[in-house]
Design a protein around this motif. Sequence first.
Motif, PDB file in Angstrom:
ATOM      1  N   GLU A 189       9.621   7.151 -12.899  1.00 43.86           N
ATOM      2  CA  GLU A 189       8.254   7.668 -12.980  1.00 43.86           C
ATOM      3  C   GLU A 189       7.234   6.565 -13.195  1.00 43.86           C
ATOM      4  OE1 GLU A 189       6.795  11.820 -14.356  1.00 43.86           O
ATOM      5  OE2 GLU A 189       6.776  10.547 -16.138  1.00 43.86           O
ATOM      6  N   THR A 236       6.596   4.831  -9.889  1.00 44.54           N
ATOM      7  CA  THR A 236       5.795   5.659  -8.988  1.00 44.54           C
ATOM      8  C   THR A 236       4.322   5.514  -9.337  1.00 44.54           C
ATOM      9  OG1 THR A 236       7.557   7.269  -8.627  1.00 44.54           O
ATOM     10  CG2 THR A 236       5.306   8.016  -8.234  1.00 44.54           C
ATOM     11  N   SER A 237       3.478   5.319  -8.346  1.00 49.97           N
ATOM     12  CA  SER A 237       2.043   5.191  -8.580  1.00 49.97           C
ATOM     13  C   SER A 237       1.493   6.460  -9.221  1.00 49.97           C
ATOM     14  CB  SER A 237       1.321   4.928  -7.257  1.00 49.97           C
ATOM     15  OG  SER A 237      -0.083   5.032  -7.423  1.00 49.97           O
ATOM     16  N   LYS A 244       6.953  16.194  -0.535  1.00 52.20           N
ATOM     17  CA  LYS A 244       6.906  14.821  -1.021  1.00 52.20           C
ATOM     18  C   LYS A 244       7.570  13.877  -0.023  1.00 52.20           C
ATOM     19  CE  LYS A 244       7.059  15.656  -6.025  1.00 52.20           C
ATOM     20  NZ  LYS A 244       7.779  15.294  -7.276  1.00 52.20           N
ATOM     21  N   TYR A 273       9.844  10.012  -0.058  1.00 50.33           N
ATOM     22  CA  TYR A 273      10.601   9.066  -0.885  1.00 50.33           C
ATOM     23  C   TYR A 273      10.524   7.694  -0.231  1.00 50.33           C
ATOM     24  CZ  TYR A 273      14.793   6.908  -3.014  1.00 50.33           C
ATOM     25  OH  TYR A 273      15.669   6.083  -3.669  1.00 50.33           O
ATOM     26  N   GLU A 274      10.093   6.704  -1.012  1.00 53.11           N
ATOM     27  CA  GLU A 274       9.937   5.351  -0.500  1.00 53.11           C
ATOM     28  C   GLU A 274      11.191   4.517  -0.768  1.00 53.11           C
ATOM     29  OE1 GLU A 274       7.290   4.332   1.171  1.00 53.11           O
ATOM     30  OE2 GLU A 274       6.291   6.265   0.954  1.00 53.11           O
ATOM     31  N   THR A 323      10.686   5.340  -5.249  1.00 52.10           N
ATOM     32  CA  THR A 323       9.542   5.992  -5.879  1.00 52.10           C
ATOM     33  C   THR A 323       9.078   7.119  -4.972  1.00 52.10           C
ATOM     34  OG1 THR A 323       7.870   4.610  -4.794  1.00 52.10           O
ATOM     35  CG2 THR A 323       8.802   3.792  -6.861  1.00 52.10           C
ATOM     36  N   TRP A 324       8.251   8.003  -5.502  1.00 49.51           N
ATOM     37  CA  TRP A 324       7.559   8.957  -4.636  1.00 49.51           C
ATOM     38  C   TRP A 324       6.439   8.230  -3.911  1.00 49.51           C
ATOM     39  CZ3 TRP A 324      10.821  12.393  -4.097  1.00 49.51           C
ATOM     40  CH2 TRP A 324      11.367  13.167  -5.104  1.00 49.51           C
TER      41      TRP A 324
END
Length: 547
Positions: free
Chosen positions: A192, A195-196, A401, A403-404, A408-409
Amino acid sequence: MIGGLRKINRYLLAGAGTIGILACGATVARAAENVQALEAALTSMQEQMKVLQKQVQEAKAAASAAQAAAQSGGGGKSDLDLKVKWKGAPELSSGDGKFKIKLRGRLETDYDHIDQDTRITSFPDVSGTELRRARLGVEGILFYDWKYLVEADFANDSVRMKDAYLQYQGFKIADQPVLFRAGNFKTPNTFEDETSDRFVDTMERTSFINAWDIERQIGFMTAYYAPHVNLAAGIFGQRFPSTADAPLFPGFTGNEDVTFAGRAGVAPINREVNGVPQVLHFGASVRTRTAGNDQPFFIYGPNARGADLHLANAPVVTGRIGQEDTFWGVEGVALWGPFSLQGEYAQLKVNLPNGQFIRSNPPGSKPAGLLNTALNPFIGVPDPDFNGWYIEGSWFFGGHKTYENEATWGRPVVDHPMFHGSGGWGAVQLVGKYDVLDMSDTAFNNAGGCRNTQLYPGLSASAAGAPPAVIAPSVALCGEMKTWIVGLNWWMNPYMRLMFNYAESNLGSYPNTVITASNTRVPKGTSIFGFDDATIRGFGMRAQVDF
């Protein structure tokens, strides 16, 4: 007479036949001439069609060459070697891809309405607004393989540098770059936190991330990100923005903080089937820190706010107790179309100061800032272990969503974005989260280790409404906070959203503190169990746009 007529008739018949034969011959001749003329016309048309086809092919080739020349800067013949794209903001690049620059930023405006259970916590209720984030920066490419990013936050009349780093990415393994990054950026810890905040589902990150200061630091990191694996590790120094712009003790030369951090994960499932994203991710991270001898000891909890809302007070605080600490955490994430589930568990082991004396810079010292020593209050007190965890689920209506590779999201997909004239309504995301922060280590608390916290934060002898001789009592606030959150996010398009959160934090497991001073708001001899049985409730809203 009759015989003469017969002769005449024969002559007439013969003449008529001759005329008919001649007429038929003329007709056949004309038909033959027409066929020949038609064949000549067809042949001429075929030749013309071949000429036209050749001209069309030549025109297509010329157009393709012109387009390629425009895209590549005209092969060096054009004075304007520039390509322009729009990815939420202008992106300018050279025709050969050697250089690139893109403007970036975000604006997040919050409103919080919070009931802080004043009867128990002494915290006043809150109804206020703030610019949670107001960032502006640039990112881009230098000489093909060097990436840079610089971004500052201007929120609330305070300028702070956030990401500011240079990254080399020219070396590759299996078509994926190995990254070498130096500057100010986040330590590689937790799903989390990596994630940005633009894509975190709730208005604030989980409590243990905020309580244990998992944030940006100045350092060096190497990382490798691929669709099914992520690896990152680095060494970091000063916390930035620093808790002290200069050494804590002027005239004393010492060492800054030192941090080692790493994160690793695998995504055995990371695919898209018939337009449906499917992801299963598992990971773990670790961080170890040592406080520099010209810096204050680590404090835990002041950034973990009640009800997970930024304008609330922090109800679980330890005071400055950490000489060293070690964090470790595990994470799991699942994504299936519009549904996502994520959870993390983390533990923090704190090493208290050792030795008979510790460095100290007490308020009001004369002259200010000099290095003082004090008796170590933690002798005989066991080192505490803290833990935290959360579980969260969400469901998208009208999107999903993403996923990178960095585990991360990323920016979500909105099926019907609200752009000009599009007629779309955006996407709605429902969120549910349960978040636990436990800093109520029994042995540590029973030994009197939790200290240096106040029941009435900010109250002093000169505080408004406080009698001159009345001060705030120092009490133990090393407790436990359990928070549940329900939220609704309206993504108008992938770059804009409105957030609505309702949350409640239940407080408990605080140690017993007996008030021994006589000049406090609480009568001498009173036993206080911190904020036991208090409930902090809050509603928050956010308007967000980024580019």
